[in-house]
Design a protein around this motif. Structure first.
Motif, PDB file in Angstrom:
ATOM      1  N   ASP A 167       0.815  -1.024  -0.089  1.00 30.35           N
ATOM      2  CA  ASP A 167      -0.137  -0.007   0.078  1.00 30.35           C
ATOM      3  C   ASP A 167       0.905   1.228   0.112  1.00 30.35           C
ATOM      4  N   GLN A 168       0.250   2.285   0.245  1.00 30.59           N
ATOM      5  CA  GLN A 168       0.957   3.637   0.176  1.00 30.59           C
ATOM      6  C   GLN A 168       2.154   3.525   1.284  1.00 30.59           C
ATOM      7  N   VAL A 169       1.918   3.093   2.608  1.00 33.20           N
ATOM      8  CA  VAL A 169       3.020   3.063   3.409  1.00 33.20           C
ATOM      9  C   VAL A 169       4.126   2.179   2.932  1.00 33.20           C
ATOM     10  N   THR A 170       3.877   1.112   2.438  1.00 43.08           N
ATOM     11  CA  THR A 170       4.875   0.163   1.969  1.00 43.08           C
ATOM     12  C   THR A 170       5.644   0.775   0.698  1.00 43.08           C
ATOM     13  N   TYR A 171       4.955   1.457  -0.170  1.00 44.97           N
ATOM     14  CA  TYR A 171       6.052   1.983  -1.233  1.00 44.97           C
ATOM     15  C   TYR A 171       6.709   3.264  -0.743  1.00 44.97           C
ATOM     16  N   ASN A 172       5.942   4.082  -0.090  1.00 38.03           N
ATOM     17  CA  ASN A 172       7.030   5.157   0.654  1.00 38.03           C
ATOM     18  C   ASN A 172       8.080   4.539   1.424  1.00 38.03           C
ATOM     19  N   LEU A 173       7.856   3.503   2.027  1.00 42.08           N
ATOM     20  CA  LEU A 173       9.028   2.736   3.062  1.00 42.08           C
ATOM     21  C   LEU A 173      10.073   2.337   2.045  1.00 42.08           C
ATOM     22  N   LEU A 174       9.639   1.631   0.922  1.00 44.33           N
ATOM     23  CA  LEU A 174      10.546   1.078  -0.027  1.00 44.33           C
ATOM     24  C   LEU A 174      11.552   2.273  -0.712  1.00 44.33           C
ATOM     25  N   ILE A 175      10.767   3.322  -0.950  1.00 44.04           N
ATOM     26  CA  ILE A 175      11.596   4.481  -1.708  1.00 44.04           C
ATOM     27  C   ILE A 175      12.609   4.945  -0.636  1.00 44.04           C
ATOM     28  N   ARG A 176      12.212   5.012   0.563  1.00 43.16           N
ATOM     29  CA  ARG A 176      13.019   5.709   1.543  1.00 43.16           C
ATOM     30  C   ARG A 176      14.375   4.676   1.715  1.00 43.16           C
ATOM     31  N   GLU A 177      13.895   3.533   1.826  1.00 39.65           N
ATOM     32  CA  GLU A 177      15.286   2.437   2.245  1.00 39.65           C
ATOM     33  C   GLU A 177      16.025   2.444   1.198  1.00 39.65           C
ATOM     34  N   PHE A 178      15.459   2.299  -0.151  1.00 43.83           N
ATOM     35  CA  PHE A 178      16.210   2.208  -1.346  1.00 43.83           C
ATOM     36  C   PHE A 178      17.108   3.541  -1.493  1.00 43.83           C
ATOM     37  N   ALA A 179      16.486   4.667  -1.295  1.00 45.90           N
ATOM     38  CA  ALA A 179      17.185   5.934  -1.188  1.00 45.90           C
ATOM     39  C   ALA A 179      18.483   5.886  -0.381  1.00 45.90           C
ATOM     40  N   ARG A 180      18.067   5.673   0.796  1.00 45.66           N
ATOM     41  CA  ARG A 180      19.382   5.513   1.919  1.00 45.66           C
ATOM     42  C   ARG A 180      20.429   4.598   1.642  1.00 45.66           C
ATOM     43  N   GLY A 181      20.225   3.789   1.001  1.00 40.29           N
ATOM     44  CA  GLY A 181      21.042   2.743   0.366  1.00 40.29           C
ATOM     45  C   GLY A 181      21.409   2.901  -0.822  1.00 40.29           C
ATOM     46  N   GLY A 182      21.239   4.122  -1.489  1.00 38.51           N
ATOM     47  CA  GLY A 182      22.026   4.497  -2.591  1.00 38.51           C
ATOM     48  C   GLY A 182      21.394   3.754  -3.881  1.00 38.51           C
ATOM     49  N   LEU A 183      20.301   2.759  -3.651  1.00 35.93           N
ATOM     50  CA  LEU A 183      19.959   2.159  -4.817  1.00 35.93           C
ATOM     51  C   LEU A 183      19.030   3.008  -5.798  1.00 35.93           C
ATOM     52  N   LEU A 184      19.583   3.617  -6.538  1.00 38.49           N
ATOM     53  CA  LEU A 184      18.690   4.716  -7.248  1.00 38.49           C
ATOM     54  C   LEU A 184      17.706   4.038  -8.282  1.00 38.49           C
ATOM     55  N   ARG A 191       3.548   6.424  -8.086  1.00 36.81           N
ATOM     56  CA  ARG A 191       2.751   7.249  -8.903  1.00 36.81           C
ATOM     57  C   ARG A 191       1.685   6.569  -9.838  1.00 36.81           C
ATOM     58  N   SER A 192       2.150   5.536 -10.428  1.00 35.11           N
ATOM     59  CA  SER A 192       1.122   4.926 -11.256  1.00 35.11           C
ATOM     60  C   SER A 192      -0.195   4.626 -10.428  1.00 35.11           C
ATOM     61  N   LYS A 193       0.100   4.158  -9.258  1.00 30.40           N
ATOM     62  CA  LYS A 193      -1.025   3.720  -8.612  1.00 30.40           C
ATOM     63  C   LYS A 193      -1.929   4.929  -7.632  1.00 30.40           C
ATOM     64  N   ARG A 194      -1.323   6.253  -8.212  1.00 33.62           N
ATOM     65  CA  ARG A 194      -1.788   7.524  -7.557  1.00 33.62           C
ATOM     66  C   ARG A 194      -1.884   7.596  -5.966  1.00 33.62           C
ATOM     67  N   MET A 195      -0.701   6.974  -5.587  1.00 37.33           N
ATOM     68  CA  MET A 195      -0.753   7.184  -4.009  1.00 37.33           C
ATOM     69  C   MET A 195       0.241   8.371  -3.650  1.00 37.33           C
ATOM     70  N   HIS A 196      -0.008   8.654  -2.403  1.00 39.93           N
ATOM     71  CA  HIS A 196       0.582   9.908  -1.826  1.00 39.93           C
ATOM     72  C   HIS A 196       2.016   9.670  -1.719  1.00 39.93           C
ATOM     73  N   LEU A 197       2.993  10.704  -1.954  1.00 39.85           N
ATOM     74  CA  LEU A 197       4.302  10.722  -1.425  1.00 39.85           C
ATOM     75  C   LEU A 197       4.340  11.247  -0.290  1.00 39.85           C
ATOM     76  N   ASP A 198       5.077  10.791   0.693  1.00 43.71           N
ATOM     77  CA  ASP A 198       5.113  11.627   2.042  1.00 43.71           C
ATOM     78  C   ASP A 198       6.429  12.545   1.987  1.00 43.71           C
ATOM     79  N   SER A 199       6.387  13.560   2.595  1.00 44.37           N
ATOM     80  CA  SER A 199       7.388  14.499   2.536  1.00 44.37           C
ATOM     81  C   SER A 199       8.627  14.023   2.768  1.00 44.37           C
TER      82      SER A 199
END
Length: 380
Positions: A116-133, A144-152
């Motif tokens: 869900d939205q929480v999962t995708y935000n979590l995945l983005i943050r963890e991959f970002a912190r790991g440098g996995l662009l 974005r394709s699922k029209r979910m909100h991106l947390d600040s």
């Protein structure tokens, strides 16, 4: 004692609260004991209880124990929810176990739990912190394709990833999106952006950063530093004068960072008249020189500037007997480097014995040391 007062206290709701609190405090083994006692009393554990224990073990990297209770939960007919796996994903990211995140996502989907939205935000943050662009961008596209909100907070993590990799175009695009949000701009984030702009000689952007920060936090010391540094790096005397005038209108006192920025700019311009005047005015401005100020003074000497009167004045007011310190904003050193004086001091300091390094260093003892080590460069 608490249980013996009233046996009815031993119920599912109270056990759920107690186990949750124990896990939050890192007392997962105690939480498991409470779970076993709960079973002994014929009470059925809830999904929330198992989530607490699974997340408690995963936070402390005890993933085998976490998975044991995940499977136990399934065995008694409790179906895991998306947030069950979210806790595992977050901990796998924390310990940089990215292959485990993939396995977790597969098991999650096989259990009928869609990210869900929480999962995708979590995945983005963890991959970002790991440098996995690439993986970060892939998770972002899915969100974005699922029209979910991106947390600040997720947006900040993406921005920091682009900053770390120096990808200017993507960095600026995300930064503009962040400005449109209501996210609080932390000073350390602004500093990281400023460092990228400085290293890429995009000095005019520093003024914009200062304005952006001022609109969120007010005109702090960092705001003034960024704005005057922008004009100073462009060697714009008029720009610096305008910022200084704004400071005076706002009754903002000078600090050593502002003074050192202007001093080093005068030095670069070989404007010894204004350099001498500002050195002399520092006490009136309420600015106490630091080691960077001394560095500018002695670097100016190498270009023919006579530092004698300044040193006499500083000696008279007792400054040379004070302990050496650095109060200049690190961005100033990022923009201008350390200079010959500071580099010489670091080299000499590194050659000293540990006991010699621990002694109380005053500006006079620092100068004496450098004079002794390199008399030709620093005689006065």
């Amino acid at each position: 004692m608490w249980k013996n007062v009233e046996k009815s206290r031993i119920n599912e709701s109270n056990c759920e609260k107690i186990i949750g609190l124990l896990c939050e405090e890192g007392l997962t083994e105690e939480a498991v004991c409470a779970l076993e006692e709960m079973k002994h009393n014929g009470l059925k554990p809830s999904l929330k209880i198992y989530n607490s224990i699974i997340h408690g073990y995963s936070r402390s990297s005890k993933f085998e124990d976490a998975l044991f209770f995940l499977h136990e939960m399934k065995g008694i007919g409790l179906k895991p929810k998306t947030n069950t796996y979210d806790g595992l994903i977050q901990s796998y990211g924390k310990y940089k176990m990215y292959s485990k995140i993939d396995m977790c996502l597969k098991e999650m989907k096989s259990d009928g739990c869609s990210p869900d939205q929480v999962t995708y935000n979590l995945l983005i943050r963890e991959f970002a912190r790991g440098g996995l662009l690439k993986r970060m961008e892939g998770a972002y596209k899915s969100l974005r394709s699922k029209r979910m909100h991106l947390d600040s907070s997720t947006l900040v993590a993406v921005l920091e990833a682009y900053i770390n990799f120096g990808t200017l175009k993507d960095m600026e695009k995300v930064y503009k999106s962040l400005l449109k949000s209501n996210a609080f701009l932390k000073e350390d984030l602004i500093r990281k952006l400023a460092e990228v702009y400085i290293k890429n000689h995009m000095f005019s952007r520093l003024d914009d950063l200062g304005d952006d920060l001022a609109s969120r936090t007010g005109r702090t010391d960092l705001v003034w530093c960024l704005r005057i540094l922008s004009h100073a790096c462009l060697l714009s005397r008029r720009g610096m004068e305008l910022v200084v005038q704004e400071m005076e209108d706002a009754k903002v006192p000078w600090n050593v960072s502002i003074a050192n920025i202007i001093l080093v700019t005068h030095l670069k311009m070989k404007d010894f008249m204004h350099l001498k005047f500002l050195f002399s005015e520092l006490p009136k401005l309420g600015v106490k020189p630091d080691i960077v100020t001394f560095g500018i003074l002695f670097d100016a000497r190498r270009f023919g500037f006579d530092e004698t009167r300044i040193l006499v004045m500083w000696r008279r007011i007792g400054l040379l007997d004070e302990s050496v310190k650095i109060d200049t904003d690190p961005l100033v050193l990022t923009a201008y480097g350390k200079g010959s004086f500071l580099k010489s001091f670091e080299e000499v300091y590194a050659s000293l014995t540990p006991n010699a390094r621990e002694k109380k260093w005053t500006y006079q003892s620092l100068i004496d040391l450098l004079v002794k080590q390199n008399a030709q460069q620093l005689q006065y």
